[in-house]
Design an enzyme around this catalytic site. Sequence first.
Site, PDB file in Angstrom:
ATOM      1  N   GLU A   1      -7.166  -0.840 -12.378  1.00  0.00           N
ATOM      2  CA  GLU A   1      -6.904   0.086 -11.275  1.00  0.00           C
ATOM      3  C   GLU A   1      -5.717   0.962 -11.645  1.00  0.00           C
ATOM      4  O   GLU A   1      -4.634   0.465 -11.925  1.00  0.00           O
ATOM      5  CB  GLU A   1      -6.590  -0.715 -10.000  1.00  0.00           C
TER       6      GLU A   1
ATOM      7  N   ARG B   1       0.129   6.886  -8.016  1.00  0.00           N
ATOM      8  CA  ARG B   1       1.567   6.952  -7.733  1.00  0.00           C
ATOM      9  C   ARG B   1       2.314   7.812  -8.730  1.00  0.00           C
ATOM     10  O   ARG B   1       3.513   8.013  -8.590  1.00  0.00           O
ATOM     11  CB  ARG B   1       2.152   5.536  -7.705  1.00  0.00           C
TER      12      ARG B   1
ATOM     13  N   LYS C   1      -9.468  -5.201   0.031  1.00  0.00           N
ATOM     14  CA  LYS C   1      -8.188  -5.542  -0.600  1.00  0.00           C
ATOM     15  C   LYS C   1      -7.292  -6.139   0.487  1.00  0.00           C
ATOM     16  O   LYS C   1      -7.163  -5.549   1.564  1.00  0.00           O
ATOM     17  CB  LYS C   1      -7.557  -4.275  -1.171  1.00  0.00           C
TER      18      LYS C   1
END
Length: 208
Positions: free
Chosen positions: A41, A45, A129
């Site tokens: 993943e 950011r 998640k």
Amino acid sequence: MLRIGDVLDAASVIPVLEVPNIDVVEPLANALARGGLRVVELTLRTDCALEALSRMKDCAPELIVGIGTVRTALDIERSRAAGADFLVSPGTSKALMAAMQGAKMPALPGVATASEAMTLFEAGFTALKLFPAETSGGIAHLKALNAALSDILFCPTGGINADKAVDYLALPNVACVGGSWIATKAMIEDGDWVTIEENAKIAASIKS
Ligand SMILES: O=C(O)C(=O)C[C@H](O)[C@H](O)COP(=O)(O)O
């Protein structure tokens, strides 16, 4: 196109990556793949995250690469355009839930509570998640959720390391776990591919 079940079948541990620049992508992907991991993943950011995704798909086509920290419909569109295999979000607003449904891409929408999990399940998401896993109750929280919501699978992420991953993956409602411990920001910035490969090997040996 992949389904979320394909992503979960390919991964017990998903490294959550923060990529500072494009130059690290190839050695990072190689270290993770050599360690035996198949799913990663890349978080949105850093500014180069989507370029990093395209580069990773080029240099390590065997990897299934998702985009994390997805927060908006625009994030989804940009991720799709860059070639993302799946989407991950830290939490799920109403607008993001609608956009994820519309995207028809494999997704792990983020939740922390039973109500949020039920809302996402009703919307058709069967794997979620759990974030932030450790501070929202960790193993005990997941056991309690399983008592009432045993048909919902989770990918706990946040505060997990290799030792804790073993305990999480022993739970019936945990399909995989995510975490930055395999390749931390510092390891990536330092180009410590040896440690990353070693951590990936250990992570890849943990089975759900
Ligand atoms: O950016 C996102 O989409 C997030 O949800 C946050 C990450 O998943 C966590 O930062 C990983 O947690 P750690 O393994 O504790 O570092």
